[in-house]
Motif scaffolding. Structure first.
Motif, short mmCIF file in Angstrom:
data_model
loop_
_atom_site.label_atom_id
_atom_site.label_comp_id
_atom_site.label_asym_id
_atom_site.label_seq_id
_atom_site.Cartn_x
_atom_site.Cartn_y
_atom_site.Cartn_z
N THR A 130 0.83 -1.20 0.00
CA THR A 130 0.00 0.00 0.00
C THR A 130 0.86 1.25 0.00
N SER A 131 1.90 1.27 0.82
CA SER A 131 2.79 2.43 0.88
C SER A 131 3.44 2.70 -0.46
N LYS A 132 3.88 1.65 -1.12
CA LYS A 132 4.51 1.82 -2.43
C LYS A 132 3.51 2.36 -3.44
N ALA A 133 2.30 1.82 -3.42
CA ALA A 133 1.27 2.30 -4.35
C ALA A 133 0.93 3.76 -4.09
N LEU A 134 0.79 4.13 -2.82
CA LEU A 134 0.50 5.53 -2.49
C LEU A 134 1.67 6.44 -2.88
N PHE A 135 2.88 5.98 -2.67
CA PHE A 135 4.05 6.76 -3.05
C PHE A 135 4.08 6.97 -4.57
N ASP A 136 3.83 5.90 -5.31
CA ASP A 136 3.80 6.00 -6.78
C ASP A 136 2.72 6.97 -7.23
N LEU A 137 1.56 6.91 -6.59
CA LEU A 137 0.49 7.84 -6.93
C LEU A 137 0.87 9.29 -6.60
N SER A 138 1.50 9.47 -5.47
CA SER A 138 1.88 10.83 -5.09
C SER A 138 2.96 11.38 -6.01
N GLN A 139 3.82 10.52 -6.50
CA GLN A 139 4.85 10.95 -7.46
C GLN A 139 4.21 11.47 -8.73
N LYS A 140 3.09 10.91 -9.08
CA LYS A 140 2.38 11.31 -10.30
C LYS A 140 1.34 12.38 -10.01
N ASN A 141 1.27 12.81 -8.75
CA ASN A 141 0.30 13.81 -8.30
C ASN A 141 -1.14 13.41 -8.61
N ASN A 142 -1.43 12.14 -8.52
CA ASN A 142 -2.77 11.65 -8.81
C ASN A 142 -3.53 11.26 -7.55
N LEU A 143 -3.04 11.65 -6.40
CA LEU A 143 -3.71 11.30 -5.16
C LEU A 143 -4.72 12.39 -4.83
N THR A 144 -5.83 12.36 -5.54
CA THR A 144 -6.88 13.35 -5.35
C THR A 144 -8.23 12.64 -5.35
N GLY A 145 -9.23 13.39 -5.00
CA GLY A 145 -10.60 12.87 -5.09
C GLY A 145 -10.83 11.64 -4.25
N ASN A 146 -11.45 10.64 -4.85
CA ASN A 146 -11.85 9.43 -4.14
C ASN A 146 -10.66 8.68 -3.57
N VAL A 147 -9.55 8.63 -4.31
CA VAL A 147 -8.37 7.91 -3.83
C VAL A 147 -7.84 8.57 -2.56
N ARG A 148 -7.77 9.90 -2.57
CA ARG A 148 -7.29 10.62 -1.40
C ARG A 148 -8.23 10.40 -0.21
N THR A 149 -9.51 10.49 -0.45
CA THR A 149 -10.49 10.29 0.62
C THR A 149 -10.39 8.88 1.18
N GLU A 150 -10.23 7.90 0.30
CA GLU A 150 -10.10 6.51 0.75
C GLU A 150 -8.83 6.32 1.57
N ALA A 151 -7.73 6.94 1.14
CA ALA A 151 -6.48 6.85 1.90
C ALA A 151 -6.64 7.47 3.28
N GLN A 152 -7.33 8.60 3.35
CA GLN A 152 -7.58 9.24 4.64
C GLN A 152 -8.44 8.35 5.53
N ASP A 153 -9.46 7.74 4.94
CA ASP A 153 -10.32 6.84 5.70
C ASP A 153 -9.54 5.64 6.21
N LEU A 154 -8.64 5.10 5.37
CA LEU A 154 -7.81 3.97 5.80
C LEU A 154 -6.88 4.38 6.93
N ALA A 155 -6.30 5.58 6.85
CA ALA A 155 -5.43 6.06 7.93
C ALA A 155 -6.21 6.19 9.23
N LYS A 156 -7.43 6.70 9.15
CA LYS A 156 -8.28 6.82 10.34
C LYS A 156 -8.58 5.43 10.92
N LEU A 157 -8.89 4.49 10.02
CA LEU A 157 -9.17 3.12 10.46
C LEU A 157 -7.95 2.52 11.15
N LEU A 158 -6.78 2.72 10.58
CA LEU A 158 -5.56 2.20 11.20
C LEU A 158 -5.33 2.83 12.57
N ARG A 159 -5.50 4.14 12.67
CA ARG A 159 -5.31 4.80 13.96
C ARG A 159 -6.31 4.25 14.98
#
Length: 191
Positions: free
Chosen positions: A116-145
């Motif tokens: 997951t970290s690698k996929a998120l890093f790759d997405l952030s490198q391409k600046n594509n971490l927006t919209g639903n993907v960003r929201t889902e990542a935030q929700d996953l971080a909340k769930l982990l916490r």
């Protein structure tokens, strides 16, 4: 039956018993055990023959279908070689045999996080971490916490196991690289 035939019959019977007894004891001596399979795996790994080690482990998994040992060992070997997908598959096989195995559960969790970290890093490198993907990542971080009962996912003040420290160090390094190379911090909301 003539008396002369009795000794011949006894000799034939005794020779038949004598010839099968060593074969039976030889078969008992060479019957595979999990310990012998693990010893073969250790020897293969020390010789740098990981393919042979995997083959031995797969055979042990077939010979001992209820034993988690070969699956945990394969999962650990795949994890150590950063083959996280295979590590997850093998760890899940171990968990089918023992759902409470801590090492197998840890391999699944950490391998999944690394993928997951690698996929998120790759997405952030391409600046594509927006919209639903960003929201889902935030929700996953909340769930982990919430799951870990922690306000911060990567605490700085608590000692961790050596492998966990290495994982955290790599994740922090990847995140700092992402921050310096991306025009904005896509993970800012995850902190």
């Amino acid at each position: 039956m003539p008396l002369a035939a009795v000794p011949i019959t006894c000799v034939i019977l005794l020779s038949a018993c004598a010839s099968t007894a060593p074969a039976a004891s030889h078969a008992a001596k060479t019957a595979p055990t999990m310990a012998s399979a693990m010893a073969e795996v250790d020897a293969a790994v020390l010789a740098g023959q990981n393919d042979k080690a995997y083959a031995i482990l797969k055979n042990a998994g077939t010979a001992f279908p209820t034993d988690k040992t070969p699956w945990v060992r394969m999962a650990q070997m795949h994890f150590d070689s950063t083959n996280y997908g295979e590590a997850i598959v093998d760890a899940l096989e171990a968990l089918e045999r023992d759902p409470d195995d801590t090492l197998a559960n840890s391999i699944v969790a950490v391998s999944g996080l690394r993928v997951t970290s690698k996929a998120l890093f790759d997405l952030s490198q391409k600046n594509n971490l927006t919209g639903n993907v960003r929201t889902e990542a935030q929700d996953l971080a909340k769930l982990l916490r919430t799951s870990l009962n922690e306000d911060v996912l990567v605490p700085n003040n608590r000692p961790a196991a050596p492998r966990v420290k290495e994982t955290i160090r790599k994740a922090v390094g990847a995140a700092s690289t992402a921050r310096t190379t991306a025009s904005s911090d896509p993970f800012g909301a995850l902190k």
